[in-house]
Structures are given as C-alpha cells and as structure tokens.
Design a protein around this motif. Sequence first.
Motif, PDB file in Angstrom:
ATOM      1  N   ASN A 145       0.830  -1.211   0.000  1.00 26.15           N
ATOM      2  CA  ASN A 145       0.000   0.000   0.000  1.00 26.15           C
ATOM      3  C   ASN A 145       0.861   1.257   0.000  1.00 26.15           C
ATOM      4  N   ILE A 146       1.911   1.273   0.800  1.00 26.07           N
ATOM      5  CA  ILE A 146       2.810   2.423   0.854  1.00 26.07           C
ATOM      6  C   ILE A 146       3.471   2.642  -0.507  1.00 26.07           C
ATOM      7  N   MET A 147       3.950   1.569  -1.114  1.00 25.50           N
ATOM      8  CA  MET A 147       4.602   1.692  -2.421  1.00 25.50           C
ATOM      9  C   MET A 147       3.620   2.145  -3.507  1.00 25.50           C
ATOM     10  N   ASP A 148       2.377   1.708  -3.431  1.00 24.54           N
ATOM     11  CA  ASP A 148       1.356   2.180  -4.381  1.00 24.54           C
ATOM     12  C   ASP A 148       1.159   3.693  -4.251  1.00 24.54           C
ATOM     13  N   ILE A 149       1.132   4.185  -3.039  1.00 24.08           N
ATOM     14  CA  ILE A 149       0.956   5.627  -2.803  1.00 24.08           C
ATOM     15  C   ILE A 149       2.186   6.397  -3.276  1.00 24.08           C
ATOM     16  N   ILE A 150       3.365   5.865  -2.999  1.00 25.27           N
ATOM     17  CA  ILE A 150       4.597   6.510  -3.467  1.00 25.27           C
ATOM     18  C   ILE A 150       4.598   6.590  -4.994  1.00 25.27           C
ATOM     19  N   GLU A 151       4.203   5.525  -5.658  1.00 25.33           N
ATOM     20  CA  GLU A 151       4.126   5.563  -7.127  1.00 25.33           C
ATOM     21  C   GLU A 151       3.126   6.605  -7.606  1.00 25.33           C
ATOM     22  N   ALA A 152       1.977   6.696  -6.942  1.00 20.85           N
ATOM     23  CA  ALA A 152       0.952   7.665  -7.336  1.00 20.85           C
ATOM     24  C   ALA A 152       1.434   9.107  -7.132  1.00 20.85           C
ATOM     25  N   ARG A 153       2.364   9.297  -6.217  1.00 21.95           N
ATOM     26  CA  ARG A 153       2.845  10.648  -5.898  1.00 21.95           C
ATOM     27  C   ARG A 153       4.289  10.872  -6.371  1.00 21.95           C
ATOM     28  N   HIS A 154       4.739  10.082  -7.327  1.00 21.48           N
ATOM     29  CA  HIS A 154       6.151  10.159  -7.726  1.00 21.48           C
ATOM     30  C   HIS A 154       6.539  11.529  -8.277  1.00 21.48           C
ATOM     31  N   PHE A 155       5.642  12.234  -8.973  1.00 19.89           N
ATOM     32  CA  PHE A 155       5.984  13.565  -9.486  1.00 19.89           C
ATOM     33  C   PHE A 155       6.283  14.526  -8.344  1.00 19.89           C
ATOM     34  N   GLU A 156       5.496  14.451  -7.288  1.00 28.28           N
ATOM     35  CA  GLU A 156       5.721  15.294  -6.108  1.00 28.28           C
ATOM     36  C   GLU A 156       7.073  14.965  -5.467  1.00 28.28           C
ATOM     37  N   ILE A 157       7.394  13.688  -5.363  1.00 33.33           N
ATOM     38  CA  ILE A 157       8.663  13.267  -4.764  1.00 33.33           C
ATOM     39  C   ILE A 157       9.836  13.737  -5.623  1.00 33.33           C
ATOM     40  N   GLU A 158       9.740  13.561  -6.939  1.00 35.24           N
ATOM     41  CA  GLU A 158      10.795  14.014  -7.845  1.00 35.24           C
ATOM     42  C   GLU A 158      11.015  15.518  -7.715  1.00 35.24           C
ATOM     43  N   LYS A 159       9.937  16.269  -7.657  1.00 36.56           N
ATOM     44  CA  LYS A 159      10.039  17.731  -7.533  1.00 36.56           C
ATOM     45  C   LYS A 159      10.754  18.107  -6.236  1.00 36.56           C
ATOM     46  N   LYS A 160      10.355  17.494  -5.136  1.00 38.81           N
ATOM     47  CA  LYS A 160      10.980  17.805  -3.848  1.00 38.81           C
ATOM     48  C   LYS A 160      12.441  17.371  -3.816  1.00 38.81           C
ATOM     49  N   TRP A 161      12.755  16.226  -4.446  1.00 39.14           N
ATOM     50  CA  TRP A 161      14.143  15.769  -4.516  1.00 39.14           C
ATOM     51  C   TRP A 161      14.992  16.822  -5.252  1.00 39.14           C
ATOM     52  N   CYS A 162      14.515  17.267  -6.415  1.00 43.80           N
ATOM     53  CA  CYS A 162      15.258  18.256  -7.203  1.00 43.80           C
ATOM     54  C   CYS A 162      15.408  19.577  -6.461  1.00 43.80           C
ATOM     55  N   GLU A 163      14.371  20.005  -5.770  1.00 41.56           N
ATOM     56  CA  GLU A 163      14.452  21.233  -4.989  1.00 41.56           C
ATOM     57  C   GLU A 163      15.484  21.115  -3.874  1.00 41.56           C
ATOM     58  N   TYR A 164      15.549  19.966  -3.249  1.00 39.61           N
ATOM     59  CA  TYR A 164      16.437  19.789  -2.108  1.00 39.61           C
ATOM     60  C   TYR A 164      17.870  19.490  -2.527  1.00 39.61           C
ATOM     61  N   PHE A 165      18.049  18.529  -3.457  1.00 34.27           N
ATOM     62  CA  PHE A 165      19.394  18.087  -3.826  1.00 34.27           C
ATOM     63  C   PHE A 165      19.948  18.754  -5.081  1.00 34.27           C
ATOM     64  N   LYS A 166      19.097  19.460  -5.826  1.00 38.38           N
ATOM     65  CA  LYS A 166      19.496  20.233  -7.016  1.00 38.38           C
ATOM     66  C   LYS A 166      19.868  19.379  -8.227  1.00 38.38           C
ATOM     67  N   LYS A 167      19.721  18.061  -8.145  1.00 36.11           N
ATOM     68  CA  LYS A 167      19.980  17.193  -9.290  1.00 36.11           C
ATOM     69  C   LYS A 167      19.275  15.867  -9.039  1.00 36.11           C
ATOM     70  N   ILE A 168      19.126  15.098 -10.102  1.00 37.19           N
ATOM     71  CA  ILE A 168      18.413  13.830  -9.966  1.00 37.19           C
ATOM     72  C   ILE A 168      19.014  12.809 -10.922  1.00 37.19           C
ATOM     73  N   GLN A 169      19.072  11.584 -10.459  1.00 34.23           N
ATOM     74  CA  GLN A 169      19.389  10.444 -11.318  1.00 34.23           C
ATOM     75  C   GLN A 169      18.546   9.284 -10.809  1.00 34.23           C
ATOM     76  N   TYR A 170      18.393   8.285 -11.640  1.00 35.87           N
ATOM     77  CA  TYR A 170      17.501   7.164 -11.324  1.00 35.87           C
ATOM     78  C   TYR A 170      18.289   5.871 -11.211  1.00 35.87           C
ATOM     79  N   TYR A 171      17.779   4.959 -10.391  1.00 36.00           N
ATOM     80  CA  TYR A 171      18.366   3.634 -10.249  1.00 36.00           C
ATOM     81  C   TYR A 171      18.237   2.878 -11.566  1.00 36.00           C
ATOM     82  N   CYS A 172      17.062   3.006 -12.187  1.00 31.59           N
ATOM     83  CA  CYS A 172      16.829   2.424 -13.512  1.00 31.59           C
ATOM     84  C   CYS A 172      15.619   3.086 -14.137  1.00 31.59           C
TER      85      CYS A 172
END
Length: 92
Positions: free
Chosen positions: A65-92
Amino acid sequence: MPQIFKIGSYLIYFWSNEDEPLEPIHVHVSEGVPSENSTKIWLTKSGRCLLCNNNSYISARKLKNIMDIIEARHFEIEKKWCEYFKKIQYYC
C-alpha cells in the motif's frame, strides 16, 4: 530530514546527507520517527518503485500500500528531490 508526506503513522522522507556522489532518487520509510533502520525504496524513471530493503520490517500488505501511494505521488517526490538536492538520477 526533509519529510515529504505521511501515510498513516509512516513517514516518507529523505536523509539530508545522502553522500557524494548523490545516490539515485529514493525515499526512506519508517513508523513514527526517522530511523537508521528505515525501509528504503528506489524510484524509477518510469515512476515505479523498487524495494531496496525493508530494514524496518513493514508487513508485506502495508508495504504494498505504501509503495502504491509513493508511485501515485512520484511527481511530487521528484520535484521535492530536485528542490532539495538540485539534481536527480535514477536507479533504472
């Protein structure tokens, strides 16, 4: 620890010191308070989740259930990651 959001009693957050080089985008999940023994979940470029570890021993049903919610909110997480860390890369 930047908290992203809560799911019930579970916190979804980043560690503020993710080392250099910066690891691929991921979140930590723990119940109640951030913990060194948190569950770690990678986000993929396609918006899916991959379980890195379940160090906080979240039950399979709750973790799904937690992972389903994280997937549904992935755009929000990506945005916050970029705001905080200033760059992004993916595991795959």
